[in-house]
Scaffold this motif. Structure first.
Motif, PDB file in Angstrom:
ATOM      1  N   UNK A   1      38.883  40.451  35.595  1.00  0.00           N
ATOM      2  CA  UNK A   1      37.667  41.007  35.000  1.00  0.00           C
ATOM      3  C   UNK A   1      36.592  39.940  34.783  1.00  0.00           C
ATOM      4  N   UNK A   2      36.863  38.730  35.248  1.00  0.00           N
ATOM      5  CA  UNK A   2      35.889  37.653  35.073  1.00  0.00           C
ATOM      6  C   UNK A   2      35.686  37.242  33.638  1.00  0.00           C
ATOM      7  N   UNK A   3      36.674  37.534  32.789  1.00  0.00           N
ATOM      8  CA  UNK A   3      36.618  37.199  31.370  1.00  0.00           C
ATOM      9  C   UNK A   3      35.417  37.839  30.677  1.00  0.00           C
TER      10      UNK A   3
ATOM     11  N   UNK B   1      45.630  48.693  28.279  1.00  0.00           N
ATOM     12  CA  UNK B   1      46.956  48.428  27.715  1.00  0.00           C
ATOM     13  C   UNK B   1      48.054  48.968  28.627  1.00  0.00           C
ATOM     14  N   UNK B   2      47.853  50.163  29.161  1.00  0.00           N
ATOM     15  CA  UNK B   2      48.848  50.751  30.063  1.00  0.00           C
ATOM     16  C   UNK B   2      48.944  49.943  31.351  1.00  0.00           C
ATOM     17  N   UNK B   3      47.813  49.476  31.846  1.00  0.00           N
ATOM     18  CA  UNK B   3      47.783  48.662  33.061  1.00  0.00           C
ATOM     19  C   UNK B   3      48.585  47.380  32.849  1.00  0.00           C
TER      20      UNK B   3
ATOM     21  N   UNK C   1      49.965  51.368  38.776  1.00  0.00           N
ATOM     22  CA  UNK C   1      48.703  50.730  38.413  1.00  0.00           C
ATOM     23  C   UNK C   1      47.544  51.722  38.507  1.00  0.00           C
ATOM     24  N   UNK C   2      47.507  52.476  39.578  1.00  0.00           N
ATOM     25  CA  UNK C   2      46.408  53.425  39.776  1.00  0.00           C
ATOM     26  C   UNK C   2      46.464  54.566  38.761  1.00  0.00           C
ATOM     27  N   UNK C   3      47.653  54.845  38.248  1.00  0.00           N
ATOM     28  CA  UNK C   3      47.797  55.936  37.281  1.00  0.00           C
ATOM     29  C   UNK C   3      47.552  55.492  35.843  1.00  0.00           C
ATOM     30  N   UNK C   4      47.472  54.184  35.612  1.00  0.00           N
ATOM     31  CA  UNK C   4      47.296  53.677  34.248  1.00  0.00           C
ATOM     32  C   UNK C   4      45.990  54.191  33.644  1.00  0.00           C
ATOM     33  N   UNK C   5      46.059  54.721  32.422  1.00  0.00           N
ATOM     34  CA  UNK C   5      44.903  55.372  31.813  1.00  0.00           C
ATOM     35  C   UNK C   5      43.995  54.416  31.051  1.00  0.00           C
TER      36      UNK C   5
ATOM     37  N   UNK D   1      41.080  49.483  34.141  1.00  0.00           N
ATOM     38  CA  UNK D   1      40.281  48.522  34.899  1.00  0.00           C
ATOM     39  C   UNK D   1      39.649  49.207  36.110  1.00  0.00           C
ATOM     40  N   UNK D   2      38.588  48.609  36.635  1.00  0.00           N
ATOM     41  CA  UNK D   2      37.929  49.175  37.793  1.00  0.00           C
ATOM     42  C   UNK D   2      38.866  49.305  38.979  1.00  0.00           C
ATOM     43  N   UNK D   3      38.565  50.258  39.863  1.00  0.00           N
ATOM     44  CA  UNK D   3      39.411  50.505  41.019  1.00  0.00           C
ATOM     45  C   UNK D   3      39.534  49.274  41.902  1.00  0.00           C
ATOM     46  N   UNK D   4      38.485  48.444  41.926  1.00  0.00           N
ATOM     47  CA  UNK D   4      38.514  47.249  42.777  1.00  0.00           C
ATOM     48  C   UNK D   4      39.518  46.209  42.277  1.00  0.00           C
ATOM     49  N   UNK D   5      39.974  46.334  41.024  1.00  0.00           N
ATOM     50  CA  UNK D   5      40.917  45.377  40.460  1.00  0.00           C
ATOM     51  C   UNK D   5      42.321  45.565  41.053  1.00  0.00           C
ATOM     52  N   UNK D   6      42.673  46.779  41.407  1.00  0.00           N
ATOM     53  CA  UNK D   6      44.039  47.086  41.829  1.00  0.00           C
ATOM     54  C   UNK D   6      44.484  46.287  43.054  1.00  0.00           C
TER      55      UNK D   6
END
Length: 301
Positions: free
Chosen positions: A53-55, A17-19, A10-14, A64-69
């Motif tokens: 992402x709160x839609x 779509x990759x996430x 997840x942290x490596x997703x660029x 996505x933001x780091x806080x999403x992980x």
């Protein structure tokens, strides 16, 4: 896939779509069962990301933001360990373009009847201002509220035998500000009184009781009262079929979902003209019949 590997990927997703692909791989690796708003791992991963992402509109080219992980890790690991539908973990689901509060007191909204409602029940009837529509077995209130939203000139009544389910429905009525147009009744199928309806619509329980134990865990997390319906699975639908004629207007129509049991239900009623609907977005097992056809069927029976 272990949780540690999942987190690293997840942290490596660029990008988004990759996430989503990483989350979908995690779900697939744990052999989850879908069918509660999505029918595959990728769509469920997309739903999870948009929720986190709160839609909001975001750049799809960036991750996505780091806080999403950490939030994604928590929810996704609960999804695979508890095998609950994602909607229960998020406490929300979308149906007919509307957001609903949901929890284990109600089924997760997913009926193909959404397409019928979005078309205002055309071509089967043309609703006029002041017409009444009844939703039998409302659960979260998703059908009733979708009707009120997409058919803005009608009044909607909704019933459920479950008081806890009606508490969820009441929350959703308030969420959408529909208190003046949607009434809720605690009732076993039809509401008290003699009110007649231009349309009666229902997604009743239709799983044979003997098949409940064989359902995937995701489905067994839903309330049994909303799924099981006697030996054949048709107890509720049969009672509705016989009670609806007296509560429909002379030109009224009845829509009922019986799911995978459609062929068996049709075979059990060879004298009743049932039209089985086809859906652009998938789903089946929904029939429509008219008040006149119902009355003729009951007279002949």
């Amino acid at each position: 896939m272990l949780a540690s590997e999942f987190q690293q990927r997840l942290r490596a997703a660029r990008n988004c779509d990759a996430w989503i692909a990483v989350v979908a791989d995690f779900f697939t690796a744990h052999e989850l069962v879908f069918g509660h708003g999505t029918d595959n791992a990728a769509d469920e991963a997309y739903w999870l990301l948009r929720y986190l992402q709160g839609w909001q509109e975001v750049s799809w080219r960036a991750p996505p933001g780091e806080d999403v992980v950490p939030r994604a890790l928590e929810i996704a690991t609960r999804r695979v360990s508890e095998r609950k539908p994602l909607a229960y973990l998020l406490k929300e689901a979308w149906f007919a373009g509307l957001r609903f509060k949901v929890d284990e007191r109600v089924l997760v909204p997913r009926s193909p009847l959404a397409e019928v409602i979005e078309r205002g029940f055309a071509p089967w009837c043309s609703l006029a201002a002041g017409d009444r529509v009844l939703d039998v077995g409302t659960g979260s209130g998703c059908l009733a509220l979708a009707i009120a939203y997409h058919c803005p000139d009608v009044l909607v009544d909704a019933t459920d035998v479950s008081a806890p389910a009606l508490q969820v429905a009441a929350d959703n009525v308030a969420l959408h500000g529909m208190q003046e147009r949607v009434r809720l009744f605690e009732a076993d199928l039809l509401p008290p009184g003699t009110e007649r309806y231009r349309v009666i619509v229902s997604n009743p329980p239709y799983v044979p009781t003997g098949e409940m134990a064989a359902l995937p865990p995701e489905y067994r997390n839903e309330p049994e009262v909303a799924l099981a319906s006697g030996v054949t699975g048709f107890d509720a639908a049969e009672r509705l079929l016989r009670g609806a004629a007296a509560r429909l207007t002379p030109d009224g129509v009845l829509f009922v979902e019986v799911g995978a049991g459609a062929a068996a239900f049709a075979a059990a009623h060879p004298r009743l003209p049932l039209i089985w609907l086809e859906f652009e977005r998938g789903g089946d097992g929904v029939f429509v019949t008219t008040a006149a056809e119902l009355r003729e069927f009951l007279r002949a029976g």
